[in-house]
Design an enzyme around this catalytic site. Structure first.
Site, short mmCIF file in Angstrom:
data_model
loop_
_atom_site.label_atom_id
_atom_site.label_comp_id
_atom_site.label_asym_id
_atom_site.label_seq_id
_atom_site.Cartn_x
_atom_site.Cartn_y
_atom_site.Cartn_z
N ARG A 118 0.79 -1.24 -0.06
CA ARG A 118 0.09 0.05 -0.15
C ARG A 118 1.00 1.17 0.07
O ARG A 118 1.83 1.37 0.64
CB ARG A 118 -0.76 0.12 1.37
CG ARG A 118 -1.82 1.11 1.40
CD ARG A 118 -2.84 1.20 0.43
NE ARG A 118 -4.08 1.78 0.83
CZ ARG A 118 -5.11 2.04 0.01
NH1 ARG A 118 -5.12 1.53 -1.34
NH2 ARG A 118 -6.31 2.74 0.36
N THR A 417 -9.55 0.21 -10.26
CA THR A 417 -8.53 -0.60 -9.77
C THR A 417 -8.30 -2.02 -10.52
O THR A 417 -9.37 -2.19 -11.49
CB THR A 417 -8.62 -1.04 -8.31
OG1 THR A 417 -8.87 0.19 -7.54
CG2 THR A 417 -8.03 -1.92 -7.54
N GLU A 456 -3.52 7.91 -4.07
CA GLU A 456 -4.05 6.98 -2.97
C GLU A 456 -4.20 8.00 -1.46
O GLU A 456 -5.00 7.47 -0.80
CB GLU A 456 -3.00 5.83 -2.66
CG GLU A 456 -3.91 4.63 -1.93
CD GLU A 456 -4.66 3.93 -3.27
OE1 GLU A 456 -5.76 3.73 -3.13
OE2 GLU A 456 -3.93 3.79 -4.42
N ASP A 459 -7.68 8.41 -0.08
CA ASP A 459 -8.40 7.48 0.58
C ASP A 459 -8.43 7.59 2.16
O ASP A 459 -9.13 6.92 2.95
CB ASP A 459 -7.83 6.07 0.32
CG ASP A 459 -8.56 5.29 -0.74
OD1 ASP A 459 -9.25 5.91 -1.42
OD2 ASP A 459 -8.05 4.07 -1.02
N SER A 478 -8.00 0.78 2.95
CA SER A 478 -8.27 0.52 1.81
C SER A 478 -9.51 -0.43 1.92
O SER A 478 -9.92 -0.69 3.02
CB SER A 478 -7.29 -0.52 1.23
OG SER A 478 -7.61 -1.09 -0.01
N GLY A 499 -13.23 -1.72 -7.32
CA GLY A 499 -14.51 -0.93 -7.20
C GLY A 499 -14.54 -0.12 -5.86
O GLY A 499 -15.41 0.09 -5.45
N GLY A 500 -13.22 0.23 -5.23
CA GLY A 500 -13.42 1.21 -4.20
C GLY A 500 -14.10 0.43 -3.05
O GLY A 500 -13.91 -0.83 -3.02
N1 GLU Z 1 -8.25 3.10 -3.23
C1 GLU Z 1 -9.15 2.25 -3.33
C2 GLU Z 1 -9.07 1.23 -2.09
O1 GLU Z 1 -7.88 1.16 -1.82
C3 GLU Z 1 -9.08 1.08 -4.43
C4 GLU Z 1 -9.64 2.01 -5.80
C5 GLU Z 1 -10.82 1.54 -6.36
O2 GLU Z 1 -10.93 0.38 -6.55
O3 GLU Z 1 -11.53 2.30 -7.01
O4 GLU Z 1 -9.91 0.70 -1.37
#
Ligand code: GLU
Length: 602
Positions: A118, A417, A456, A459, A478, A499-500
């Site tokens: 990370r 991602t 990042e 986040d 994350s 997908g965040g």
């Molecule tokens: N930054 C997100 C995470 O670490 C992932 C980004 C995404 O999937 O859009 O959870």
């Protein structure tokens, strides 16, 4: 410049064939490499056979993994090869400018280990980095900035994976990606659509405009994009290993780009304060996985700083108390949504970087705690926003004073991602999710090296007090949830998605579809998704609202955003009792994925 347009559109399998094919002979395709032109690879989302297997969202990446496996490399080698190729063909989702989480099953030792690569906040970070006059700054301007860039972890993660568990060198595993970067890849509809959605961000930045736009517009479908800069970056890493990235000219170029982002015309963005020492000091972490059980499966997921493993485990612990197999699908989906809501309330309140914040991990994973949470669910009626529970009562040491802040609505989190999975003939398995956060990350391309830097750091929660506030050296929380499931001590399946925060719900819903609703993994992945993250409303995919279960859920009081959107892009492996394996990718989402096995048939 690195683009030539347009060439013939890539060949693609007709959807009808893609969805039918159970056994596909892709691995036997011989590639005719025409120097100077990229080869259009066919994609299929499903393959069953023996030996190694791979499922990624990119045909070229799956092929790279297969090349390494066929040359005698193991799953870890093949994973790095696939990841490097994804960095070329899916440069807006992932790459060496970002970070991620790898879950590895080592067959010989029968152990699961995880590698946390990370991104880390530079030493100059403070909790106020995204505040102005005490108020959080606008999210989009935070994203497109040097300040959003965390110290990239991916190359260090690959190094740890290869040197501890792999059998090949950087030079060997990066070769296919270097070839792809030089020969180019062809813009498809998904790439074109997603670039179009990000034109405003990319237009501001010199590198992104030059590589990915033409006259300020997304490159048309069929354009071939070559990336000699990225080929150079990979070649330097192939020659000198991590030292090429975390020191020397490439590190200097990264630091310069963060401190003085190369802009178009008079555009300005916030600068970052990353220094050479931040790069030199970066370490990946080998972490214990989150281990939980669900209906006879042992699940291994990603621990903090990802909330993925914990949230999936808590929600499944809640669901385990219901006899889902005996229930109709809408009832199962209602309970899945409610369990997710409760797990997210806890995830939002407690989780962060474990080196900075002590979360009540044991309590959150306790089955008795899950029972207490389950008791809050009305089996007939959707709840409103849930509050965090009190897992401290289920810790051995209950004296920890921290109590959660009131439940907060989830922050905006973007959804770009990549996740993929590889296994080898000896039974080693990798489930790997990696990212540069938003689509196109910060928008900053490192001059001369062709890769995008992450955003990042967005986040982090922008304001505190909160376990996930920005701090020097910290890793933002994350949602990535690469997962490996064992049954009776043997690999059963892997699953993960981009997908965040919807990563957590995609993984959860797919497990419920597969384990409880009995769907084969391809159907479990295909099924329309609904995602509840303890916000004002759930999100659903197109087609969900009109489905029978959608209508039934609406009658139970569930609400979702009016605008339906594609959620995630999952990849999975399923291991069968006879020793064969099925690789499963998306049949439609993100343009469809590429599943391959080493030897087709049983
Ligand atoms: N930054 C997100 C995470 O670490 C992932 C980004 C995404 O999937 O859009 O959870």
């Amino acid at each position: 410049m690195a683009k030539f347009s347009p060439t013939a559109a890539p060949r693609a399998l007709p959807v009808s064939r893609m969805r039918r094919g159970a056994t596909v002979l892709l691995t036997t395709l011989t590639l005719s490499i025409v120097i100077g032109a990229p080869t259009a690879l066919a994609k299929t989302p499903l393959a069953t056979g023996t030996g190694g297997a791979v499922a990624t969202i990119s045909a070229a990446a799956s092929q790279s993994a297969m090349t390494i496996l066929n040359g005698g490399g193991n799953a870890i080698d093949a994973a790095v090869a696939a990841a490097a190729t994804l960095g070329v063909t899916d440069p807006f989702s992932c790459g060496i400018g970002g970070g991620g989480f790898m879950v590895i099953y080592l067959a010989k030792q029968q152990r699961v280990v995880t590698i946390d690569s990370r991104e880390m906040a530079p030493a100059a970070f403070t909790p106020a980095v995204f505040l102005q006059d005490g108020k959080p700054i606008d999210f989009d301007s935070a994203v497109a900035s040097g300040a959003a860039v965390g110290v990239p972890g991916t190359v260090r993660g690959w190094h740890e994976a290869l040197s501890r568990y792999g059998s090949r060198s950087f030079r060997q595993v990066l070769a296919p990606a270097i070839r792809t970067a030089r020969q180019g890849f062809t813009v498809n509809e998904t790439f074109n659509r997603l670039t179009t959605e990000n034109e405003i961000k990319f237009r501001q930045f010199a590198g992104a405009s030059a590589l990915y736009l033409s006259g300020g517009k997304a490159l048309p479908v069929g354009t071939v994009i070559r990336n000699p800069g990225m080929a150079r970056a990979y070649s330097e890493i192939a020659a000198r290993g991590t030292a090429a990235f975390y020191g020397g000219p490439m590190a200097q170029a990264i630091v310069d780009a963060v401190q003085r982002p190369p802009m178009v015309g008079g555009a300005t963005v916030r600068a970052g304060q990353m220094r050479l020492a931040d790069l030199a000091n970066y370490e990946a972490r080998i972490r214990q996985p989150v281990h939980s059980t669900y209906r006879g499966y042992d699940l291994y997921g990603m621990a903090e700083p990802s909330s993925g493993g914990m949230a999936v485990a808590e929600a499944l612990n809640i669901l385990e108390g219901y006899d889902l197999k005996a229930m109709a699908r809408p009832q199962v989906e209602h309970l899945y949504v409610e369990a997710s809501r409760l797990a997210f309330a806890d995830r939002n309140a407690y989780l962060g970087d474990p080196e900075y914040v002590e979360a009540p991990v044991a309590g959150l994973l306790d089955k008795a705690y899950a029972a207490q949470r389950r008791a809050l669910i009305d089996v007939n009626q959707a709840a409103t926003r849930a509050s965090a529970g009190d897992p401290y009562l289920f810790q051995d040491d209950q004296s920890v004073p921290l109590r959660p802040a009131a439940a907060r609505p989830p922050r905006q989190e973007s959804a770009h991602t990549t996740h993929f999975t590889v296994s080898d003939k000896d039974g080693n398995i990798v489930s790997y999710t990696f990212t540069i956060e938003s689509w196109g990350g910060s928008g900053i391309v490192v001059p001369g090296y062709g890769f995008l830097l992450n955003n990042e750091m967005t986040d982090f929660d922008f304001s505190g007090p909160h376990p996930n506030v920005p701090e020097a050296g910290k890793r933002p929380r994350s949602s990535m949830a690469p997962t490996i499931a064992l049954k009776n001590g043997k690999p059963a399946f892997t699953i993960g998605s981009p997908g965040g925060a919807t990563i957590i719900t995609t993984v959860l819903q797919t497990i419920v579809n597969h384990v409880d609703l009995g769907m084969p993994m391809n159907e479990a992945i295909d099924a329309p998704r609904i995602s509840e993250r303890n916000g004002a409303a759930s999100s659903v995919e197109p087609g969900f609202a009109a489905s029978a279960q959608g209508q039934a859920l609406a009658r139970m009081g569930h609400r979702w955003d009016a605008e339906a959107e594609e959620i995630g892009a999952a990849n999975a492996l399923v291991f069968h009792a006879d020793g064969s394996v099925t690789a499963v990718s998306e049949s439609r989402r993100h343009g469809g994925g590429a599943a391959l096995v080493q030897r087709t048939g049983h």
